[in-house]
Design a protein around this motif. Structure first.
Motif, PDB file in Angstrom:
ATOM      1  N   LYS A  15      -7.158  -4.315  -3.697  1.00 54.74           N
ATOM      2  CA  LYS A  15      -7.542  -5.413  -4.581  1.00 54.74           C
ATOM      3  C   LYS A  15      -7.005  -6.740  -4.058  1.00 54.74           C
ATOM      4  CE  LYS A  15      -7.320  -6.801  -9.451  1.00 54.74           C
ATOM      5  NZ  LYS A  15      -6.828  -6.424 -10.812  1.00 54.74           N
ATOM      6  N   ALA A  16      -5.746  -6.736  -3.600  1.00 54.05           N
ATOM      7  CA  ALA A  16      -5.151  -7.961  -3.049  1.00 54.05           C
ATOM      8  C   ALA A  16      -5.859  -8.374  -1.760  1.00 54.05           C
ATOM      9  CB  ALA A  16      -3.665  -7.742  -2.793  1.00 54.05           C
ATOM     10  N   PHE A  61     -11.485  -7.078   9.154  1.00 51.03           N
ATOM     11  CA  PHE A  61     -10.458  -7.695   8.323  1.00 51.03           C
ATOM     12  C   PHE A  61      -9.370  -6.677   7.960  1.00 51.03           C
ATOM     13  CE2 PHE A  61      -8.738  -8.725   4.111  1.00 51.03           C
ATOM     14  CZ  PHE A  61      -8.237 -10.001   4.347  1.00 51.03           C
ATOM     15  N   GLY A  62      -9.794  -5.487   7.563  1.00 43.20           N
ATOM     16  CA  GLY A  62      -8.830  -4.459   7.207  1.00 43.20           C
ATOM     17  C   GLY A  62      -7.930  -4.092   8.364  1.00 43.20           C
ATOM     18  N   ARG A  63      -8.508  -4.028   9.551  1.00 37.61           N
ATOM     19  CA  ARG A  63      -7.718  -3.729  10.744  1.00 37.61           C
ATOM     20  C   ARG A  63      -6.728  -4.861  11.029  1.00 37.61           C
ATOM     21  NH1 ARG A  63     -11.729  -3.300  14.102  1.00 37.61           N
ATOM     22  NH2 ARG A  63     -12.083  -1.094  13.596  1.00 37.61           N
ATOM     23  N   MET A  64      -7.182  -6.107  10.832  1.00 32.82           N
ATOM     24  CA  MET A  64      -6.325  -7.249  11.117  1.00 32.82           C
ATOM     25  C   MET A  64      -5.084  -7.282  10.223  1.00 32.82           C
ATOM     26  SD  MET A  64      -7.266 -11.336  10.952  1.00 32.82           S
ATOM     27  CE  MET A  64      -7.361 -11.347   9.148  1.00 32.82           C
ATOM     28  N   VAL A  65      -5.256  -6.963   8.929  1.00 34.14           N
ATOM     29  CA  VAL A  65      -4.111  -7.031   8.008  1.00 34.14           C
ATOM     30  C   VAL A  65      -3.387  -5.700   7.881  1.00 34.14           C
ATOM     31  CG1 VAL A  65      -5.141  -8.936   6.719  1.00 34.14           C
ATOM     32  CG2 VAL A  65      -5.516  -6.584   5.939  1.00 34.14           C
ATOM     33  N   GLY A  66      -3.860  -4.687   8.609  1.00 36.79           N
ATOM     34  CA  GLY A  66      -3.136  -3.423   8.666  1.00 36.79           C
ATOM     35  C   GLY A  66      -3.367  -2.494   7.496  1.00 36.79           C
ATOM     36  N   LEU A  67      -4.559  -2.459   6.938  1.00 39.26           N
ATOM     37  CA  LEU A  67      -4.838  -1.550   5.831  1.00 39.26           C
ATOM     38  C   LEU A  67      -5.001  -0.119   6.322  1.00 39.26           C
ATOM     39  CD1 LEU A  67      -7.422  -3.499   3.624  1.00 39.26           C
ATOM     40  CD2 LEU A  67      -4.927  -3.474   3.446  1.00 39.26           C
ATOM     41  N   GLY A  68      -4.442   0.819   5.579  1.00 39.42           N
ATOM     42  CA  GLY A  68      -4.673   2.229   5.851  1.00 39.42           C
ATOM     43  C   GLY A  68      -6.008   2.661   5.267  1.00 39.42           C
ATOM     44  N   GLN A  79       0.809  -1.214   0.000  1.00 36.65           N
ATOM     45  CA  GLN A  79       0.000   0.000   0.000  1.00 36.65           C
ATOM     46  C   GLN A  79       0.844   1.267   0.000  1.00 36.65           C
ATOM     47  OE1 GLN A  79      -2.640   0.237   3.463  1.00 36.65           O
ATOM     48  NE2 GLN A  79      -1.123  -0.889   4.655  1.00 36.65           N
ATOM     49  N   SER A  80       2.107   1.128   0.377  1.00 31.63           N
ATOM     50  CA  SER A  80       3.001   2.291   0.265  1.00 31.63           C
ATOM     51  C   SER A  80       3.295   2.602  -1.194  1.00 31.63           C
ATOM     52  CB  SER A  80       4.306   2.034   1.019  1.00 31.63           C
ATOM     53  OG  SER A  80       5.083   1.032   0.383  1.00 31.63           O
ATOM     54  N   VAL A  81       3.179   1.589  -2.054  1.00 33.45           N
ATOM     55  CA  VAL A  81       3.386   1.760  -3.487  1.00 33.45           C
ATOM     56  C   VAL A  81       2.067   2.075  -4.187  1.00 33.45           C
ATOM     57  CG1 VAL A  81       4.139   0.630  -5.621  1.00 33.45           C
ATOM     58  CG2 VAL A  81       5.349   0.191  -3.470  1.00 33.45           C
ATOM     59  N   SER A  82       1.016   1.269  -3.853  1.00 31.92           N
ATOM     60  CA  SER A  82      -0.287   1.455  -4.493  1.00 31.92           C
ATOM     61  C   SER A  82      -1.401   0.995  -3.568  1.00 31.92           C
ATOM     62  CB  SER A  82      -0.347   0.664  -5.807  1.00 31.92           C
ATOM     63  OG  SER A  82      -1.662   0.701  -6.353  1.00 31.92           O
ATOM     64  N   PRO A  83      -2.075   1.930  -2.914  1.00 30.96           N
ATOM     65  CA  PRO A  83      -3.209   1.548  -2.059  1.00 30.96           C
ATOM     66  C   PRO A  83      -4.301   0.814  -2.828  1.00 30.96           C
ATOM     67  CG  PRO A  83      -2.539   3.807  -1.609  1.00 30.96           C
ATOM     68  CD  PRO A  83      -1.787   3.370  -2.838  1.00 30.96           C
ATOM     69  N   GLN A 104      -8.192   0.597   2.558  1.00 29.67           N
ATOM     70  CA  GLN A 104      -9.472   0.071   3.044  1.00 29.67           C
ATOM     71  C   GLN A 104     -10.609   0.493   2.124  1.00 29.67           C
ATOM     72  OE1 GLN A 104     -10.044  -1.953   5.686  1.00 29.67           O
ATOM     73  NE2 GLN A 104     -12.255  -1.968   5.429  1.00 29.67           N
ATOM     74  N   ALA A 105     -10.558   1.746   1.680  1.00 31.41           N
ATOM     75  CA  ALA A 105     -11.580   2.234   0.749  1.00 31.41           C
ATOM     76  C   ALA A 105     -11.521   1.457  -0.562  1.00 31.41           C
ATOM     77  CB  ALA A 105     -11.391   3.730   0.494  1.00 31.41           C
ATOM     78  N   ALA A 106     -10.311   1.125  -1.014  1.00 30.63           N
ATOM     79  CA  ALA A 106     -10.159   0.350  -2.246  1.00 30.63           C
ATOM     80  C   ALA A 106     -10.704  -1.062  -2.068  1.00 30.63           C
ATOM     81  CB  ALA A 106      -8.687   0.302  -2.649  1.00 30.63           C
ATOM     82  N   LEU A 107     -10.494  -1.643  -0.887  1.00 29.15           N
ATOM     83  CA  LEU A 107     -11.052  -2.966  -0.580  1.00 29.15           C
ATOM     84  C   LEU A 107     -12.573  -2.931  -0.676  1.00 29.15           C
ATOM     85  CD1 LEU A 107     -11.205  -5.832   0.694  1.00 29.15           C
ATOM     86  CD2 LEU A 107     -10.961  -4.728   2.932  1.00 29.15           C
ATOM     87  N   GLU A 108     -13.184  -1.960  -0.044  1.00 32.46           N
ATOM     88  CA  GLU A 108     -14.636  -1.875  -0.027  1.00 32.46           C
ATOM     89  C   GLU A 108     -15.203  -1.505  -1.397  1.00 32.46           C
ATOM     90  OE1 GLU A 108     -15.944   0.511   3.261  1.00 32.46           O
ATOM     91  OE2 GLU A 108     -14.701  -0.589   4.713  1.00 32.46           O
ATOM     92  N   ASP A 109     -14.406  -0.791  -2.199  1.00 29.52           N
ATOM     93  CA  ASP A 109     -14.852  -0.426  -3.543  1.00 29.52           C
ATOM     94  C   ASP A 109     -14.998  -1.659  -4.435  1.00 29.52           C
ATOM     95  OD1 ASP A 109     -15.423   1.653  -5.599  1.00 29.52           O
ATOM     96  OD2 ASP A 109     -13.605   0.839  -6.525  1.00 29.52           O
ATOM     97  N   LYS A 110     -14.241  -2.724  -4.138  1.00 26.83           N
ATOM     98  CA  LYS A 110     -14.358  -3.957  -4.909  1.00 26.83           C
ATOM     99  C   LYS A 110     -15.765  -4.538  -4.795  1.00 26.83           C
ATOM    100  CE  LYS A 110     -12.061  -6.468  -6.794  1.00 26.83           C
ATOM    101  NZ  LYS A 110     -11.940  -6.726  -8.262  1.00 26.83           N
ATOM    102  N   VAL A 111     -16.391  -4.367  -3.639  1.00 26.55           N
ATOM    103  CA  VAL A 111     -17.765  -4.849  -3.457  1.00 26.55           C
ATOM    104  C   VAL A 111     -18.691  -4.143  -4.448  1.00 26.55           C
ATOM    105  CG1 VAL A 111     -19.693  -5.006  -1.843  1.00 26.55           C
ATOM    106  CG2 VAL A 111     -17.353  -5.375  -1.037  1.00 26.55           C
TER     107      VAL A 111
END
Length: 317
Positions: A26-27, A198-205, A17-21, A209-216
């Protein structure tokens, strides 16, 4: 996730995420949708799985094909008889399968009803290692298309939430599931808490986190906040039985309270002492489910009211 694996995962996401949030989100979604191995872990799980497989040997087995090459698997008990009989659908929780649901299946089948149990993609005989809510809803739609309308549906944990999402018509291109009665057992009432945890567990900023939820949204056409089954319960004109244990350590009992407070036709039954997993086989739970389904005074009194009033066609399944 074991501590060492979690540390490595968190480090990986920190670097990504330091390279590409966006890529990190997505990952993270791919990891979120990765289902556990179907191989039972521990002596108790192996014994339960073996007993379940033996029970299901006599069931009819049907493959359900979904769009995108995915597939689900269905078992049918008491199928093929002449004359009208009740037809029930059973759905399992995350990481489970129909082998672990046989006590419930047997209790439903004892009345002579036709019982259909489905293994979602990534679970049981369906194979694969990937599942999300959209695929679960399409599996339910495929079961209804294959077997016809269901008089009732019973779902545990994730499977119960999937039934509610399907019944509320939350996916724009999938018709609302038409079961007359719905029973949820230890099921969540909304999904955002899972993604947040889940985002908190894997340490998403925040951005990842917004990108994760955008996949939905990209997959379903709905924002994560829209998948609120507790709110949907108030919009559906059909009876619903919510079963939960206040000692459930995986899905908070507050989800059951949200369902009960929805203002819909919801009956709440506390099965305290049975936790999250033993609850699906507990005798008081099985008896309550049988009683609810057999009660002819509890009937669907109006047409289904989809949560989202949008035009759409049944997705290709």
């Amino acid at each position: 996730m074991p501590n060492f694996a979690l540390k490595v995962t968190r480090l990986g996401f920190s670097l990504l995420q330091s390279v590409s949030p966006r890529l990190a989100g997505k990952a993270a979604f791919r990891l979120f949708c990765l289902t556990p191995s179907a191989k039972p872990k521990g002596a108790k799980a192996r014994a339960a799985h073996s007993a379940g497989r033996a029970f299901l040997q006599s069931a009819e087995r049907i493959e359900l094909r979904l769009a995108g090459g995915r597939r689900a698997h269905a078992y049918r008990i008491n199928g093929g008889a002449v004359g009208r009989r009740q037809r029930y659908l059973v759905t399992h929780g995350w990481g489970s399968s129909m082998e672990y649901m046989i006590d419930l299946i047997a209790a439903l089948a004892a009345s002579g009803a036709e019982v259909i149990g489905v293994d979602f993609p990534g679970h049981g005989r369906a194979g694969g290692r990937f599942l999300h809510m959209g695929l679960a809803v399409k599996t339910i739609a495929a079961a209804e298309a294959r077997f016809g309308a269901f008089d009732a549906a019973v779902g545990h944990s994730f499977g119960g939430a999937a039934l509610m999402v399907a019944a509320a018509g939350m996916l724009p291109e999938v018709d609302a599931f038409s079961a007359g009665k719905i029973v949820t057992i230890g099921s969540p009432s909304e999904m955002k808490w899972l993604f947040t945890g889940f985002g908190r567990m894997v340490g998403l900023g925040r951005t990842a986190q917004a990108a994760l939820e955008d996949k939905v949204y990209r997959l379903t056409g709905r924002k994560l906040e829209d998948f609120d089954a507790g709110k949907a319960a108030a919009t559906m004109a059909r009876p619903m039985l919510v079963i939960h244990a206040e000692d459930d350590k995986e899905v908070s009992a507050n989800h059951a309270r949200r369902y009960a407070a929805s203002g819909g036709s919801v009956r709440l039954f506390w099965a305290n002492g049975f936790g999250h997993r033993r609850i699906v086989s507990a005798e008081p739970v099985l008896s309550e489910v049988q009683r609810f389904l057999a009660d002819d005074s509890i009937k669907k009194d109006a047409e289904i009211i989809p949560l989202f009033e949008l035009p759409g066609k049944r997705a290709s399944l």
